[in-house]
Design a protein around this motif. Structure first.
Motif, PDB file in Angstrom:
ATOM      1  N   LYS A  24       0.827  -1.210   0.000  1.00  0.00           N
ATOM      2  CA  LYS A  24       0.000   0.000   0.000  1.00  0.00           C
ATOM      3  C   LYS A  24       0.864   1.265   0.000  1.00  0.00           C
ATOM      4  N   LYS A  25       1.774   1.281  -0.975  1.00  0.00           N
ATOM      5  CA  LYS A  25       2.746   2.368  -1.037  1.00  0.00           C
ATOM      6  C   LYS A  25       2.800   2.957  -2.439  1.00  0.00           C
ATOM      7  N   PHE A  26       2.592   4.274  -2.528  1.00  0.00           N
ATOM      8  CA  PHE A  26       2.755   4.967  -3.806  1.00  0.00           C
ATOM      9  C   PHE A  26       4.246   5.041  -4.118  1.00  0.00           C
ATOM     10  N   LEU A  27       4.637   4.652  -5.329  1.00  0.00           N
ATOM     11  CA  LEU A  27       6.055   4.588  -5.676  1.00  0.00           C
ATOM     12  C   LEU A  27       6.530   5.808  -6.455  1.00  0.00           C
ATOM     13  N   LYS A  28       5.911   6.117  -7.573  1.00  0.00           N
ATOM     14  CA  LYS A  28       6.380   7.269  -8.355  1.00  0.00           C
ATOM     15  C   LYS A  28       5.468   7.519  -9.550  1.00  0.00           C
ATOM     16  N   ARG A  29       5.687   8.688 -10.167  1.00  0.00           N
ATOM     17  CA  ARG A  29       5.115   8.981 -11.479  1.00  0.00           C
ATOM     18  C   ARG A  29       6.209   8.777 -12.522  1.00  0.00           C
ATOM     19  N   PHE A  30       5.785   8.432 -13.729  1.00  0.00           N
ATOM     20  CA  PHE A  30       6.754   8.277 -14.809  1.00  0.00           C
ATOM     21  C   PHE A  30       6.049   8.529 -16.144  1.00  0.00           C
ATOM     22  N   GLY A  31       6.826   8.537 -17.209  1.00  0.00           N
ATOM     23  CA  GLY A  31       6.268   8.851 -18.530  1.00  0.00           C
ATOM     24  C   GLY A  31       6.161  10.345 -18.719  1.00  0.00           C
ATOM     25  N   LYS A  32       7.301  11.015 -18.745  1.00  0.00           N
ATOM     26  CA  LYS A  32       7.324  12.476 -18.821  1.00  0.00           C
ATOM     27  C   LYS A  32       6.786  12.983 -20.154  1.00  0.00           C
ATOM     28  N   LYS A  33       5.957  14.008 -20.083  1.00  0.00           N
ATOM     29  CA  LYS A  33       5.410  14.618 -21.297  1.00  0.00           C
ATOM     30  C   LYS A  33       6.486  15.400 -22.041  1.00  0.00           C
ATOM     31  N   GLY A  34       6.444  15.340 -23.360  1.00  0.00           N
ATOM     32  CA  GLY A  34       7.366  16.160 -24.139  1.00  0.00           C
ATOM     33  C   GLY A  34       7.834  15.479 -25.404  1.00  0.00           C
ATOM     34  N   LYS A  35       8.658  16.176 -26.155  1.00  0.00           N
ATOM     35  CA  LYS A  35       9.158  15.676 -27.439  1.00  0.00           C
ATOM     36  C   LYS A  35      10.635  15.301 -27.378  1.00  0.00           C
ATOM     37  N   GLY A  36      11.247  15.416 -26.212  1.00  0.00           N
ATOM     38  CA  GLY A  36      12.662  15.121 -26.088  1.00  0.00           C
ATOM     39  C   GLY A  36      12.932  13.647 -25.858  1.00  0.00           C
ATOM     40  N   PRO A  37      14.215  13.291 -25.662  1.00  0.00           N
ATOM     41  CA  PRO A  37      14.572  11.899 -25.355  1.00  0.00           C
ATOM     42  C   PRO A  37      13.873  11.432 -24.078  1.00  0.00           C
ATOM     43  N   ASN A  38      13.370  10.217 -24.115  1.00  0.00           N
ATOM     44  CA  ASN A  38      12.677   9.610 -22.968  1.00  0.00           C
ATOM     45  C   ASN A  38      11.453  10.406 -22.534  1.00  0.00           C
TER      46      ASN A  38
END
Length: 349
Positions: A76-90
Motif C-alpha cells: 500500500k505504497k505509492f512509488l512514483k510517477r513516470f512517462g514524462k510529457k514532451g518531445k525530447g529523449p525519454n
C-alpha cells in the motif's frame, strides 16, 4: 384428432419456451459493497486504465507533467510517477493504450503512432527511465488508422483495432514492417463503408493471459467477439448476439451516433477463467457524460457463456480484476466526494 395434434404442438411449443427460460434465470446477480484501500488517494488526479503486474499497479493518470503512476498494492505504497510529457529523449506524446509486452510496461502513442516499452526495473529505480521505440505504425488517411494495440503470442506480431477501409482488425508484423487486415463490421441497419463504421463503432481488445485468444468488446454496440488464432495466421471469430440496435445520425457530417443510442461496454479485465466487462446501457441524451460511468459488471467464460452479473455500490469508469478472480479494484468517489482506491471481493469463483 386434428385438434388433438394442434393441442400437442402448442403444449410442446410452450414446454420448449419454458426450457429456455430457466437458462436466463440461472444467471446469478450479486450486489457487493466495497472496502477502501488505505493509500493516499490525493496523489492521484484522474486515473484511467489500470494494469496489475504481480503486486504493482500501473495507472494511466495525467498529473504534473507525467502520464503514468505506479504503486505497490501489497505494501500500500505509492512509488512514483513516470512517462514524462514532451518531445525530447525519454519523453512521450499522447499515449493511447497501455499493455505488458515481454515483461515490460508498453504503450502506443496516438499522434506519432509509436509502440514503445519501458523496463519495469528502470521505472522503479531510475529518475529518467529509457523509452525504447520498437515500432512505428503505418498510417494512411481515410484508409488505415490504428487505435488500440495488443501484442500477440506469435513473435513480433501485434493486433490492432482502428479505422480500416477494408476490414476490422489489423495484424502488424513489426519485424517486417507489414500489416494485414481481416474481419468485417456487420451491423444490422447500418449502411456505411468499413472505415466510417470503424470510426463510430470503436472497440476495446485484450489478450487471454496464456492462450492464443483475444476478446473484443463494442463501446456503442454490445457485441463481444472471441478471436482464436494460431502460428499459421488463421483467425477464427466467434460472436455473441447483441441485444440492441445502434442508432446513427445520418444527417450529421461525418455520421455520428445518435444521442438516443445506448452505450455498451466501458472497460474490460480478463483472467485465465473469465472475462469481466463494465456495462453502461445508458444514452447520452439521458445521462450526458454519465454514460461513461456504471456499476454493472458482466462476467463471461471464454466460450462466451454468461456466468453472472455484479452490481457494485459505486459507479466506476475502469477497473482491474486479480488473476485469482477474487478481487476487483477501481477508483470511486466516496460519500464525501473524495477519490478513493476501492476493492470489491468477488464471490462467483
Amino acid at each position: 384428432m386434428r385438434h388433438f395434434f394442434h393441442f400437442v404442438f402448442l403444449f410442446l411449443f410452450f414446454v420448449l419456451i419454458g426450457c429456455n427460460t430457466p437458462g436466463e434465470l440461472k444467471i446469478k446477480k450479486y450486489n457487493i459493497n466495497s472496502s477502501i484501500v488505505e493509500i493516499d488517494s490525493s496523489l492521484f488526479g484522474n486515473p484511467g486504465r489500470l494494469m496489475l503486474s504481480d503486486s504493482l499497479f500501473f495507472i494511466s493518470d495525467d498529473v504534473g507533467g507525467f502520464y503514468f503512476a505506479v504503486f505497490d498494492i501489497k505494501n500500500k505504497k505509492f512509488l512514483k510517477r513516470f512517462g514524462k510529457k514532451g518531445k525530447g529523449p525519454n519523453e512521450i506524446i499522447t499515449p493511447f493504450n497501455t499493455f505488458m509486452y515481454k515483461g515490460k510496461f508498453a504503450f502506443k502513442t496516438l499522434n506519432t503512432e509509436n509502440i514503445a516499452t519501458i523496463n519495469i526495473n528502470d521505472i522503479l529505480t531510475k529518475s529518467d527511465p529509457v523509452i525504447n521505440i520498437i515500432a512505428k505504425l503505418r498510417e494512411e488517411k481515410k484508409a488505415l488508422i490504428h487505435t488500440n494495440v495488443i501484442p500477440l503470442k506469435n513473435d513480433n506480431q501485434f493486433l490492432s483495432t482502428g479505422f480500416f477501409s477494408n476490414g476490422k482488425y489489423a495484424v502488424i508484423d513489426i519485424k517486417n514492417g507489414t500489416d494485414s487486415i481481416f474481419g468485417t463490421y456487420s451491423i444490422p441497419n447500418v449502411n456505411m463503408n468499413q472505415f466510417n463504421t470503424g470510426h463510430i463503432f470503436q472497440t476495446g481488445i485484450i489478450h487471454h493471459p496464456s492462450q492464443k485468444k483475444i476478446v473484443n468488446i463494442g463501446r456503442v454496440y454490445d457485441q463481444i467477439e472471441i478471436i482464436t488464432y494460431n502460428d499459421k495466421g488463421d483467425y477464427d471469430i466467434v460472436t455473441n448476439n447483441p441485444s440492441f440496435q445502434p442508432e446513427i445520425n445520418y444527417k450529421s457530417k461525418p455520421y455520428r451516433l445518435s444521442r438516443s443510442s445506448r452505450f455498451a461496454f466501458l472497460d474490460i479485465s480478463v483472467t485465465v477463467k473469465y472475462i469481466y466487462i463494465l456495462y453502461s446501457g445508458k444514452t447520452y441524451q439521458e445521462h450526458g457524460n454519465g454514460v461513461f460511468l456504471s456499476n454493472k459488471i458482466h462476467v463471461y467464460d471464454w466460450d462466451l457463456n454468461k456466468k453472472c452479473e455484479y452490481e457494485l455500490n459505486h459507479e466506476i469508469s475502469s477497473f482491474i480484476v486479480t488473476a485469482d478472480d477474487r478481487h476487483l479494484y477501481s477508483f470511486a468517489l466516496s460519500d464525501n466526494s473524495e477519490l478513493d482506491l476501492v476493492k470489491w471481493d468477488l464471490i462467483h469463483h
